[in-house]
Design a protein around this motif. Structure first.
Motif, mmCIF file in Angstrom:
data_model
loop_
_atom_site.group_PDB
_atom_site.id
_atom_site.type_symbol
_atom_site.label_atom_id
_atom_site.label_comp_id
_atom_site.label_asym_id
_atom_site.label_seq_id
_atom_site.Cartn_x
_atom_site.Cartn_y
_atom_site.Cartn_z
ATOM 1 N N LEU A 93 11.135 -28.623 -93.688
ATOM 2 C CA LEU A 93 10.514 -27.596 -94.526
ATOM 3 C C LEU A 93 9.000 -27.709 -94.458
ATOM 4 C CD1 LEU A 93 12.678 -27.451 -97.782
ATOM 5 C CD2 LEU A 93 12.573 -25.803 -95.941
ATOM 6 N N ASN A 94 8.496 -28.931 -94.582
ATOM 7 C CA ASN A 94 7.053 -29.162 -94.553
ATOM 8 C C ASN A 94 6.672 -29.648 -93.161
ATOM 9 O OD1 ASN A 94 4.371 -30.070 -94.950
ATOM 10 N ND2 ASN A 94 4.795 -30.434 -97.118
ATOM 11 N N LYS A 95 5.955 -28.812 -92.406
ATOM 12 C CA LYS A 95 5.601 -29.147 -91.031
ATOM 13 C C LYS A 95 4.348 -30.009 -90.947
ATOM 14 C CE LYS A 95 8.801 -26.246 -89.565
ATOM 15 N NZ LYS A 95 10.061 -26.695 -88.968
ATOM 16 N N VAL A 96 3.618 -30.142 -92.051
ATOM 17 C CA VAL A 96 2.346 -30.870 -92.049
ATOM 18 C C VAL A 96 2.498 -32.259 -92.654
ATOM 19 C CG1 VAL A 96 -0.050 -30.850 -92.861
ATOM 20 C CG2 VAL A 96 1.053 -28.729 -92.150
ATOM 21 N N ASN A 97 3.056 -32.313 -93.864
ATOM 22 C CA ASN A 97 3.201 -33.582 -94.581
ATOM 23 C C ASN A 97 4.574 -34.178 -94.280
ATOM 24 O OD1 ASN A 97 3.319 -35.717 -96.326
ATOM 25 N ND2 ASN A 97 2.695 -34.572 -98.129
ATOM 26 N N LEU A 98 4.614 -35.148 -93.361
ATOM 27 C CA LEU A 98 5.889 -35.726 -92.941
ATOM 28 C C LEU A 98 6.481 -36.668 -93.980
ATOM 29 C CD1 LEU A 98 5.160 -36.418 -89.170
ATOM 30 C CD2 LEU A 98 5.983 -34.344 -90.279
ATOM 31 N N ARG A 99 5.738 -36.931 -95.068
ATOM 32 C CA ARG A 99 6.289 -37.729 -96.167
ATOM 33 C C ARG A 99 7.357 -36.942 -96.913
ATOM 34 N NH1 ARG A 99 2.080 -39.008 -100.242
ATOM 35 N NH2 ARG A 99 3.665 -40.346 -101.106
ATOM 36 N N LYS A 100 7.273 -35.633 -96.832
ATOM 37 C CA LYS A 100 8.259 -34.782 -97.510
ATOM 38 C C LYS A 100 9.496 -34.685 -96.624
ATOM 39 C CE LYS A 100 5.189 -33.916 -100.691
ATOM 40 N NZ LYS A 100 5.300 -34.517 -102.029
ATOM 41 N N GLU A 101 10.517 -35.460 -96.961
ATOM 42 C CA GLU A 101 11.683 -35.623 -96.082
ATOM 43 C C GLU A 101 12.782 -34.613 -96.402
ATOM 44 O OE1 GLU A 101 11.157 -40.471 -95.762
ATOM 45 O OE2 GLU A 101 12.349 -39.600 -97.373
ATOM 46 N N PHE A 102 12.410 -33.341 -96.485
ATOM 47 C CA PHE A 102 13.376 -32.294 -96.822
ATOM 48 C C PHE A 102 13.652 -31.433 -95.580
ATOM 49 C CE2 PHE A 102 11.703 -33.491 -100.927
ATOM 50 C CZ PHE A 102 12.830 -33.458 -101.745
ATOM 51 N N PHE A 103 14.940 -31.114 -95.385
ATOM 52 C CA PHE A 103 15.354 -30.384 -94.193
ATOM 53 C C PHE A 103 16.274 -29.236 -94.594
ATOM 54 C CE2 PHE A 103 14.468 -34.756 -93.229
ATOM 55 C CZ PHE A 103 13.711 -34.704 -92.070
ATOM 56 N N LYS A 104 16.148 -28.127 -93.873
ATOM 57 C CA LYS A 104 16.948 -26.933 -94.164
ATOM 58 C C LYS A 104 17.990 -26.743 -93.060
ATOM 59 C CE LYS A 104 16.479 -21.929 -94.946
ATOM 60 N NZ LYS A 104 17.088 -21.880 -96.287
ATOM 61 N N LEU A 105 19.262 -26.895 -93.414
ATOM 62 C CA LEU A 105 20.360 -26.663 -92.474
ATOM 63 C C LEU A 105 21.668 -26.565 -93.252
ATOM 64 C CD1 LEU A 105 21.353 -29.946 -90.610
ATOM 65 C CD2 LEU A 105 19.855 -29.934 -92.583
ATOM 66 N N GLN A 106 22.709 -26.119 -92.559
ATOM 67 C CA GLN A 106 24.017 -25.991 -93.187
ATOM 68 C C GLN A 106 24.661 -27.375 -93.338
ATOM 69 O OE1 GLN A 106 25.283 -23.074 -94.395
ATOM 70 N NE2 GLN A 106 23.280 -22.238 -93.819
ATOM 71 N N ILE A 107 25.437 -27.542 -94.390
ATOM 72 C CA ILE A 107 26.035 -28.847 -94.668
ATOM 73 C C ILE A 107 27.038 -29.252 -93.577
ATOM 74 C CG2 ILE A 107 27.957 -28.004 -96.082
ATOM 75 C CD1 ILE A 107 27.291 -30.443 -97.965
ATOM 76 N N ASP A 108 27.689 -28.265 -92.938
ATOM 77 C CA ASP A 108 28.623 -28.581 -91.846
ATOM 78 C C ASP A 108 27.886 -29.194 -90.655
ATOM 79 O OD1 ASP A 108 30.785 -27.659 -93.279
ATOM 80 O OD2 ASP A 108 30.653 -25.625 -92.477
ATOM 81 N N GLU A 109 26.681 -28.671 -90.358
ATOM 82 C CA GLU A 109 25.876 -29.223 -89.264
ATOM 83 C C GLU A 109 25.477 -30.661 -89.579
ATOM 84 O OE1 GLU A 109 22.652 -26.615 -87.871
ATOM 85 O OE2 GLU A 109 23.464 -25.111 -89.225
ATOM 86 N N LEU A 110 25.121 -30.893 -90.830
ATOM 87 C CA LEU A 110 24.694 -32.227 -91.251
ATOM 88 C C LEU A 110 25.848 -33.222 -91.162
ATOM 89 C CD1 LEU A 110 22.230 -33.734 -92.247
ATOM 90 C CD2 LEU A 110 22.842 -33.116 -94.582
ATOM 91 N N GLU A 111 27.028 -32.783 -91.594
ATOM 92 C CA GLU A 111 28.206 -33.655 -91.515
ATOM 93 C C GLU A 111 28.521 -34.007 -90.058
ATOM 94 O OE1 GLU A 111 32.820 -33.755 -93.142
ATOM 95 O OE2 GLU A 111 31.888 -31.846 -92.607
ATOM 96 N N GLU A 112 28.436 -33.028 -89.179
ATOM 97 C CA GLU A 112 28.704 -33.267 -87.760
ATOM 98 C C GLU A 112 27.705 -34.265 -87.174
ATOM 99 O OE1 GLU A 112 28.940 -30.673 -83.594
ATOM 100 O OE2 GLU A 112 28.885 -29.642 -85.536
ATOM 101 N N LEU A 113 26.441 -34.141 -87.574
ATOM 102 C CA LEU A 113 25.406 -35.056 -87.089
ATOM 103 C C LEU A 113 25.668 -36.478 -87.565
ATOM 104 C CD1 LEU A 113 22.695 -35.534 -85.680
ATOM 105 C CD2 LEU A 113 21.562 -34.872 -87.804
ATOM 106 N N VAL A 114 25.995 -36.634 -88.848
ATOM 107 C CA VAL A 114 26.263 -37.961 -89.411
ATOM 108 C C VAL A 114 27.466 -38.592 -88.725
ATOM 109 C CG1 VAL A 114 26.989 -39.195 -91.494
ATOM 110 C CG2 VAL A 114 25.191 -37.473 -91.635
ATOM 111 N N THR A 115 28.520 -37.814 -88.519
ATOM 112 C CA THR A 115 29.731 -38.324 -87.873
ATOM 113 C C THR A 115 29.460 -38.778 -86.445
ATOM 114 O OG1 THR A 115 31.055 -36.809 -89.226
ATOM 115 C CG2 THR A 115 32.127 -37.786 -87.308
ATOM 116 N N SER A 116 28.595 -38.038 -85.742
ATOM 117 C CA SER A 116 28.278 -38.409 -84.358
ATOM 118 C C SER A 116 27.480 -39.711 -84.300
ATOM 119 C CB SER A 116 27.483 -37.293 -83.678
ATOM 120 O OG SER A 116 26.205 -37.140 -84.282
ATOM 121 N N ILE A 117 26.685 -39.985 -85.331
ATOM 122 C CA ILE A 117 25.877 -41.208 -85.355
ATOM 123 C C ILE A 117 26.694 -42.398 -85.844
ATOM 124 C CG2 ILE A 117 23.935 -42.321 -86.545
ATOM 125 C CD1 ILE A 117 22.481 -39.662 -86.399
ATOM 126 N N ASP A 118 27.482 -42.185 -86.901
ATOM 127 C CA ASP A 118 28.298 -43.273 -87.454
ATOM 128 C C ASP A 118 29.646 -42.703 -87.903
ATOM 129 O OD1 ASP A 118 29.421 -45.455 -88.636
ATOM 130 O OD2 ASP A 118 27.849 -45.779 -90.117
#
Length: 463
Positions: A393-418
């Motif tokens: 969401l914040n392209k300048v301040n990388l301390r802001k760790e917020f991301f915009k995506l669908q929860i299904d995409e996030l679940e798939e990413l987590v499953t692929s990593i662990d």
């Protein structure tokens, strides 16, 4: 004599003198070869040094020519920009333009300002700004020599002073959200000065139009460079703040881990003392009922001690390495249903960190979707952030760790990593949903009066 000679030769052979001479001859030959190899190696080193010097010179020449090519290209673009935007002529200007394939080839050798900006650091952007300013000064000097009369020189010099002041004013007021507005302001200013020139001295209007057109292109470059400079400077500032914040959080986590370690060590000591005490009470009769009870109790305490030791090992692991939990959380009431925060904590109980985040900074508590334990949680967090860089969401301040995506995409990413990591898709958001379901305030400050307390006590007694 022949027999004596043969006998002496046999003695010489038996002593190895003949072989010695042969070996000495071989050593001499090998030394000569070695000497030749050393000479050849020295010659190669000399040639290598000369080649490196030649390469260095060629690289310097390439760098110098690239800079010249870049300046010439920017000047060409400024003239091209001027003719395309400020002149209506019957002259077939297209026939004079450089072919696009040649421009593309030039860009591959020396990229344009726009292509370079995002890859440059603060120091490089300052250099690029000075280079652009130098080109502006060259154009100002070039056009200044075209005016001979005092009146025309005065008009030109006043216009130069005014244009520089206008540019500095725009740069001073440049903010992150005003890049497009600042570029529009430059165009409005040049339009204003072109109108003044057209309504004034017609003899110099054409030259001023070409001059303003070329300067406008370089002024816009200056705005873009300065904007990127501010962005990069802010990013560097935020990175420093992030490092300080991380150090602060790590210090707090270490402090908490030390407290938990002391607590665990006390528990460990209690279990050990109790086990020793029970072992001292064991009677010589192995089959007695009392002994069996003591042994059962000792086994139970040893099991509990093993659990304590496991916790102790976890704390030591968290203290000494990069181990920790990467958390994925959301806040439906605060950010919506497709915004997630991905961070990392070294807390033994990661939920404590989530509770802190939701305590005062946001109106509702965070929902946890996943805790991913890792021996190197820092790198795991970094990897997730890199994979989701386009979703920030914040392209300048990388301390802001917020991301915009669908929860299904996030679940798939987590499953692929662990694949072993648990992931909860449901956003409970109980406080938010309760707040949406009523207009009444839920409070915990209701006080019973004495009469109500007595009535409630009587009800309890009757029950």
């Amino acid at each position: 004599m022949k027999n004596d000679l043969k006998s002496l030769q046999d003695k010489i052979d038996s002593l190895g003198i003949t072989q010695y001479d042969e070996i000495q001859e071989m050593i001499k030959q090998e030394n000569e070869k070695l000497s030749k190899l050393r000479d050849d190696n020295l010659l190669l080193n000399t040639k290598n040094e000369q080649l490196n010097i030649s390469i260095s010179k060629q690289e310097n020449t390439i760098t110098t020519q690239s800079k010249k090519l870049s300046r010439i290209r920017e000047l060409y673009k400024s003239v091209d920009y001027s003719l395309n935007n400020f002149f209506d002529s019957d002259i077939p200007y297209e026939s004079l333009k450089i072919h696009k394939s040649i421009l593309d080839e030039i860009d591959s050798i020396s990229p344009t300002v726009e292509l370079k900006l995002h890859c440059m650091d603060v120091k490089s952007l300052r250099k690029e700004y000075k280079s652009n300013a130098k080109q502006i000064d060259n154009i100002l000097s070039k056009y200044s020599s075209r005016y001979t009369t005092k009146a025309n020189k005065a008009i030109y010099n006043l216009m130069v002073i005014a244009l520089k002041a206008e540019l500095q004013n725009i740069l001073y007021n440049l903010k992150y959200e005003k890049l497009d507005k600042s570029i529009d302001d430059i165009k409005k200013i040049t339009e204003k000065y072109l109108k003044i020139a057209g309504e004034g001295n017609q003899s110099i209007a054409g030259t001023l139009t070409k001059f303003i057109g070329e300067v406008e292109y370089l002024f816009i470059n200056a705005i873009k460079i300065e904007y990127n400079y501010y962005v990069k400077k802010e990013q560097a500032k935020q990175e420093q703040l992030a490092i300080k914040q991380q150090m602060k959080e790590e210090a707090e986590e270490r402090k908490l881990l030390q407290q938990q370690q002391k607590k665990i060590e006390k528990e460990e000591e209690k279990y050990k003392n109790e086990i020793e005490k029970l072992q001292s009470q064991l009677l010589p009769e192995n089959n007695s009922e009392e002994n069996e009870k003591l042994k059962a109790r000792i086994i139970e305490l040893q099991t509990q001690l093993a659990d304590v030791n496991i916790k102790k090992e976890e704390i030591v692991k968290l203290q000494n390495g990069k181990a920790g939990n990467v958390y994925i959380i959301s806040n439906l009431g605060s950010f919506g249903d497709d915004i997630f925060k991905i961070g990392m904590t070294r807390r033994l109980n990661p939920q404590e960190r989530i509770d802190e985040l939701g305590s005062a900074s946001v109106p509702f508590k965070f929902d946890v979707h996943s805790f991913i334990f890792s021996d190197n949680a820092v790198d795991l967090e970094k990897k997730l952030h890199e994979l989701l860089s386009k979703n920030r969401l914040n392209k300048v301040n990388l301390r802001k760790e917020f991301f915009k995506l669908q929860i299904d995409e996030l679940e798939e990413l987590v499953t692929s990593i662990d694949p072993t990591a648990e992931f909860t898709k449901t956003m409970i958001a109980d406080e938010f949903r309760q707040s949406q379901s009523t207009d009444e305030l839920y409070t915990d400050d209701y006080n019973y009066n004495d009469e109500n307390i007595d009535d409630y006590s009587d009800e309890l007694c009757n029950c």
